[in-house]
Write a protein that holds these residues in place. Structure first.
Motif, PDB file in Angstrom:
ATOM      1  N   UNK A  77       0.820  -1.210   0.000  1.00 42.00           N
ATOM      2  CA  UNK A  77       0.000   0.000   0.000  1.00 42.00           C
ATOM      3  C   UNK A  77       0.856   1.264   0.000  1.00 42.00           C
ATOM      4  N   UNK A  78       2.112   1.136  -0.428  1.00 40.80           N
ATOM      5  CA  UNK A  78       3.014   2.279  -0.379  1.00 40.80           C
ATOM      6  C   UNK A  78       2.531   3.419  -1.267  1.00 40.80           C
ATOM      7  N   UNK A  83       0.680   8.865  -1.388  1.00 41.35           N
ATOM      8  CA  UNK A  83      -0.317   9.829  -1.861  1.00 41.35           C
ATOM      9  C   UNK A  83      -0.875  10.639  -0.697  1.00 41.35           C
ATOM     10  N   UNK A  84      -1.191   9.957   0.403  1.00 35.00           N
ATOM     11  CA  UNK A  84      -1.758  10.651   1.556  1.00 35.00           C
ATOM     12  C   UNK A  84      -0.732  11.542   2.244  1.00 35.00           C
ATOM     13  N   UNK A  85       0.504  11.061   2.386  1.00 38.08           N
ATOM     14  CA  UNK A  85       1.530  11.861   3.065  1.00 38.08           C
ATOM     15  C   UNK A  85       1.900  13.099   2.241  1.00 38.08           C
ATOM     16  N   UNK A 139      -4.734  16.443   9.115  1.00 37.62           N
ATOM     17  CA  UNK A 139      -4.824  15.377  10.111  1.00 37.62           C
ATOM     18  C   UNK A 139      -5.587  14.177   9.587  1.00 37.62           C
ATOM     19  N   UNK A 140      -6.677  14.422   8.866  1.00 39.82           N
ATOM     20  CA  UNK A 140      -7.474  13.332   8.305  1.00 39.82           C
ATOM     21  C   UNK A 140      -6.668  12.521   7.291  1.00 39.82           C
ATOM     22  N   UNK A 141      -5.920  13.203   6.439  1.00 40.14           N
ATOM     23  CA  UNK A 141      -5.122  12.498   5.432  1.00 40.14           C
ATOM     24  C   UNK A 141      -3.998  11.687   6.084  1.00 40.14           C
ATOM     25  N   UNK A 142      -3.403  12.222   7.137  1.00 43.84           N
ATOM     26  CA  UNK A 142      -2.369  11.477   7.845  1.00 43.84           C
ATOM     27  C   UNK A 142      -2.941  10.256   8.554  1.00 43.84           C
TER      28      UNK A 142
END
Length: 199
Positions: A77-78, A83-85, A139-142
């Protein structure tokens, strides 16, 4: 006045400087993540779960552990984690820049002597929205990225993402307080003008 309120030109250069600092800071954060071989993830045990062994240590109820997980162990899932980070950094930078735009507009109105127009009120509201949105969205994306780490490590039945809402609450309080202060100053100025008109 200092910090960009001395003149229209000073305001423009000050906000351009602040925007450049925001971009450089965001780029530095992205480079730090890119150059690291690990992904940081903070976990805490699910309620009611007995003490569990986790990477040589014991995770117990009430504990919170920050792990540095090698990216090589997260390949499944890298892509989503990256993408999220990266997304949280970019979105955070955009929110900061949008907030600075409204600060610039408001400062310009103050400089020309129109700090209490409807447009100025909109600027103050948008500044508050940006302040509250920054910790909420980043915060939600992290959290989504950390949940992906939990999934890859197959710890979904043992741990959950450790999140702190202190930043969000603080930002919300600051945003609301900003609106309150502006409304109070506006009302005070209006009363002062009315009083002058009666004298």
């Amino acid at each position: 006045m200092a910090y960009g309120l001395g003149s229209a030109r000073a305001n423009k250069w000050a906000m351009a400087l602040y925007a450049a600092i925001a971009v450089v800071w965001s780029g530095w954060k992205a480079w730090q993540y890119h150059s690291s071989d690990d992904v940081l993830a903070k976990f805490e045990p699910l309620p009611g779960i007995p003490a569990a062994e986790l990477f040589g240590g014991q995770l117990q109820a009430g504990n919170s552990v920050e792990l540095s997980v090698p990216k090589a162990d997260l390949m499944r899932l890298m892509g989503l984690i990256d993408f999220m980070r990266y997304g949280s950094i970019v979105v955070g930078m955009v929110i900061i820049l949008v907030g600075l735009l409204f600060v610039y507009r408001f400062c310009d109105r103050v400089i020309v002597g129109n700090p209490f127009t409807n447009s100025a009120r909109t600027d103050v509201v948008m500044i508050g929205v940006c302040i509250a949105l920054y910790p909420a969205i980043t915060g939600f994306m992290n959290v989504l990225a950390t949940n992906s780490v939990v999934g890859v490590l197959e710890l979904s039945d043992t741990v959950e993402t450790s999140t702190s809402t202190a930043g969000l609450y603080t930002a919300t309080v600051v945003a609301v307080f900003l609106q309150f202060v502006y409304a109070t100053i506006t009302q005070g100025t209006k009363l002062a003008r009315d009083t002058e008109g009666l004298v």
